[in-house]
Design an enzyme around this catalytic site. Sequence first.
Site, PDB file in Angstrom:
ATOM      1  CB  SER A 106      -0.908   0.009   1.239  1.00  0.00           C
ATOM      2  OG  SER A 106      -1.847  -1.029   1.159  1.00  0.00           O
ATOM      3  CE  LYS A 180      -4.648  -1.906  -0.361  1.00  0.00           C
ATOM      4  NZ  LYS A 180      -3.487  -2.749  -0.052  1.00  0.00           N
TER       5      LYS A 180
END
Length: 287
Positions: A106, A180
Amino acid sequence: MTHTSARPPVPPGVGVIGLGAMGAPIARHLATSGIPTTVTDLDEVAVDAATAHGAVAAADPAAVAVAAGVVIVVVATDTQLRDVLTRPRGVFAGARPGTVVLLSSSALPDTCRELAAAAPEGIDVLDAALTGGVRSAEAGRLTLLVGGDPGALDAARPALRPWTAAVHLLGDVGAGQVGKTVNNLVHWAQISAVAQALELGRRLGGDVQKLRMAMQDSPTDSRTLREMDQMRFTWFEKDIANAEKMAAGTGADLSMARTALAFMRTFDIDAALRLLAGEDPGLYSAL
């Protein structure tokens, strides 16, 4: 970055750098599928677990890149991502022409673009954000949200099949992380709404199990509603912090995300899970 029409073949083998909650099952699925898999991590126990499934341990990220044509990086922070790729014994030091590097941490889109621009000639960097959580990783059913060169993604697809259920190319490098973040904002808002609504139903004398089943036959149905008792309620701080950084200067309204963050910080997860299991945990602090 290599252009689609000119890219050399991907060298054989797959590497996984970072064997945490997501990287470890990815490595396991690759190794047990018969694909030569090379791994590295600072945690020797995690490396031993991967090698027990048939992976080969490497001393550092450069050694992984020497052995693998597709390199999947799953580390915790943007700083670690930069370090793993660009340090003297990093991925870029060992990567051969045709290598595809997947940034599956991430990370901020700007970090992904920076690293893609820094890649040596003949090396493609894709941001390949993971969605689906630890359960999907364990089952080999992750969804990848990808940004980058379509030809590089196509070349890497055989290395994705053992551990993914779906792969979506969303645009240029950085687009996967944008996707995301959009997904994560919906995810945490859904958890907050479902938890608060069911707790209110319980306080009003409703049967939580029956309410939950009824909601699954209504427009409120969702994967979150159905599977909330199986989820790990982690990473909300990082997810929403990343969203705030990405939204800076755009004028986007993230008030819902801030509400979800405030809720998750007070969420009594153990009590909520007992509630979803049909037990009566008593009052908890989430409402």
